[in-house]
Design an enzyme around this catalytic site. Structure first.
Site, short mmCIF file in Angstrom:
data_model
loop_
_atom_site.label_atom_id
_atom_site.label_comp_id
_atom_site.label_asym_id
_atom_site.label_seq_id
_atom_site.Cartn_x
_atom_site.Cartn_y
_atom_site.Cartn_z
N ARG A 158 2.43 -7.04 9.26
CA ARG A 158 2.23 -6.41 9.22
C ARG A 158 2.08 -6.04 11.35
O ARG A 158 2.72 -4.86 11.01
CB ARG A 158 0.73 -6.07 9.83
CG ARG A 158 0.26 -5.96 8.91
CD ARG A 158 -1.31 -6.13 7.90
NE ARG A 158 -1.74 -5.67 7.06
CZ ARG A 158 -3.38 -6.49 6.75
NH1 ARG A 158 -3.84 -7.04 7.43
NH2 ARG A 158 -3.35 -6.09 5.43
N THR A 215 -4.88 -7.80 10.63
CA THR A 215 -5.96 -6.45 9.56
C THR A 215 -5.27 -5.52 10.30
O THR A 215 -4.70 -4.32 9.95
CB THR A 215 -7.11 -6.17 9.30
OG1 THR A 215 -7.39 -7.60 8.87
CG2 THR A 215 -7.36 -5.16 8.47
N LYS A 244 1.12 -0.84 0.36
CA LYS A 244 -0.01 0.16 0.06
C LYS A 244 0.87 0.94 0.19
O LYS A 244 2.26 1.27 0.01
CB LYS A 244 -1.47 -0.27 1.27
CG LYS A 244 -2.31 -0.61 0.94
CD LYS A 244 -3.22 -1.09 2.29
CE LYS A 244 -3.57 -1.88 2.45
NZ LYS A 244 -4.68 -1.93 3.67
N HIS A 246 -1.78 -5.40 1.50
CA HIS A 246 -2.56 -5.90 0.90
C HIS A 246 -2.77 -7.12 1.26
O HIS A 246 -1.46 -7.06 0.22
CB HIS A 246 -4.07 -5.20 0.40
CG HIS A 246 -5.22 -5.73 -0.42
ND1 HIS A 246 -6.26 -6.14 -0.09
CD2 HIS A 246 -4.98 -7.01 -1.32
CE1 HIS A 246 -7.17 -6.56 -0.61
NE2 HIS A 246 -6.38 -7.08 -1.03
N PHE A 272 -15.96 4.34 6.73
CA PHE A 272 -14.70 4.29 6.37
C PHE A 272 -14.04 4.63 5.23
O PHE A 272 -13.08 4.57 4.66
CB PHE A 272 -13.86 3.32 7.76
CG PHE A 272 -13.97 1.27 6.99
CD1 PHE A 272 -13.67 0.93 5.71
CD2 PHE A 272 -14.95 1.02 8.07
CE1 PHE A 272 -13.90 -0.07 5.84
CE2 PHE A 272 -15.61 -0.52 7.38
CZ PHE A 272 -14.93 -0.56 6.46
N TYR A 290 -12.26 -2.07 -3.26
CA TYR A 290 -13.27 -1.83 -2.39
C TYR A 290 -14.97 -1.87 -1.95
O TYR A 290 -15.26 -1.21 -1.85
CB TYR A 290 -12.16 -0.21 -1.08
CG TYR A 290 -10.93 -0.87 -0.68
CD1 TYR A 290 -10.73 -1.52 0.34
CD2 TYR A 290 -10.18 -0.04 -1.56
CE1 TYR A 290 -9.33 -1.82 0.41
CE2 TYR A 290 -8.62 0.02 -1.13
CZ TYR A 290 -8.39 -0.24 0.13
OH TYR A 290 -7.52 -0.87 0.21
N ASN A 340 -2.08 0.26 7.05
CA ASN A 340 -1.44 -1.76 7.73
C ASN A 340 -0.69 -1.73 6.53
O ASN A 340 -0.27 -3.51 6.85
CB ASN A 340 -2.28 -2.48 7.58
CG ASN A 340 -2.79 -2.11 7.01
OD1 ASN A 340 -3.50 -2.42 5.99
ND2 ASN A 340 -4.77 -3.19 6.95
N GLU A 396 -9.56 -9.86 -7.37
CA GLU A 396 -8.18 -9.02 -8.15
C GLU A 396 -7.17 -8.89 -8.91
O GLU A 396 -6.88 -7.46 -9.05
CB GLU A 396 -7.95 -9.15 -5.98
CG GLU A 396 -9.04 -8.65 -5.06
CD GLU A 396 -8.46 -8.63 -3.51
OE1 GLU A 396 -8.33 -7.89 -2.70
OE2 GLU A 396 -7.33 -10.08 -3.23
#
Length: 159
Positions: A106, A95, A13, A119, A61, A53, A116, A132
């Site tokens: 993480r 997560t 990310k 993904h 969020f 998403y 974090n 994905e």
């Protein structure tokens, strides 16, 4: 791709990219014995973010997720190996980085739920990998090749 391999989607990310963690993360997966079959350094636009998403649309969020994932480049990858999705998920951690064990990506690099680092496709969501991978990669961007180390990683490969 051999009979026991599967492909899984992983993305470093924006926070992981900005912190210079791409190499460290790639190394961890390679050291585990997984094979990189696709990689793309890219800027996610709002449309792709909404598609990626989509399941969270309408949640409080959601806008923050879209803002974050479009804020800086990401490094999208496809990894291949035996039980790759489960392997990757165990390496990534929970997560929430605060709940992730030391030694996980993480657990070692994340401090905040919203940032974090990485993904990874959900092994409990049937079809998440394909969805994905198809969203981020065209078929010709994925390379099917032999990896000489397979015989040293998997017991059923010949030496």
């Amino acid at each position: 791709m051999s009979h026991h391999d599967e492909r899984t989607f992983v993305m470093v990310k924006p926070d992981g990219v900005q912190r210079g963690l791409i190499g460290e993360i790639v190394s961890r997966f390679e050291e585990r014995g997984l094979k990189l079959v696709g990689g793309k350094f890219m800027q996610i636009d709002e449309d792709l973010a909404h598609q990626h998403y989509g399941e969270h649309e309408g949640k409080p969020f959601f806008d923050g997720l879209v803002d974050f994932i479009t804020s800086a480049p990401v490094f999208a990858m496809v990894w291949e190996g035996a039980d790759a999705t489960r392997q990757v998920r165990s390496m990534v951690g929970e997560t929430d980085p605060a709940e992730s064990a030391p030694g996980t990506i993480r657990g070692d690099f994340g401090l905040d739920l919203g940032q974090n680092v990485i993904h990874a496709s959900d092994h409990e969501d049937e079809g998440a990998n394909e969805r994905e991978i198809d969203l981020f990669f065209d078929e010709e961007e994925l390379v099917d090749y032999g990896l000489d180390t397979a015989a040293w990683v998997y017991e059923d490969e010949q030496h």
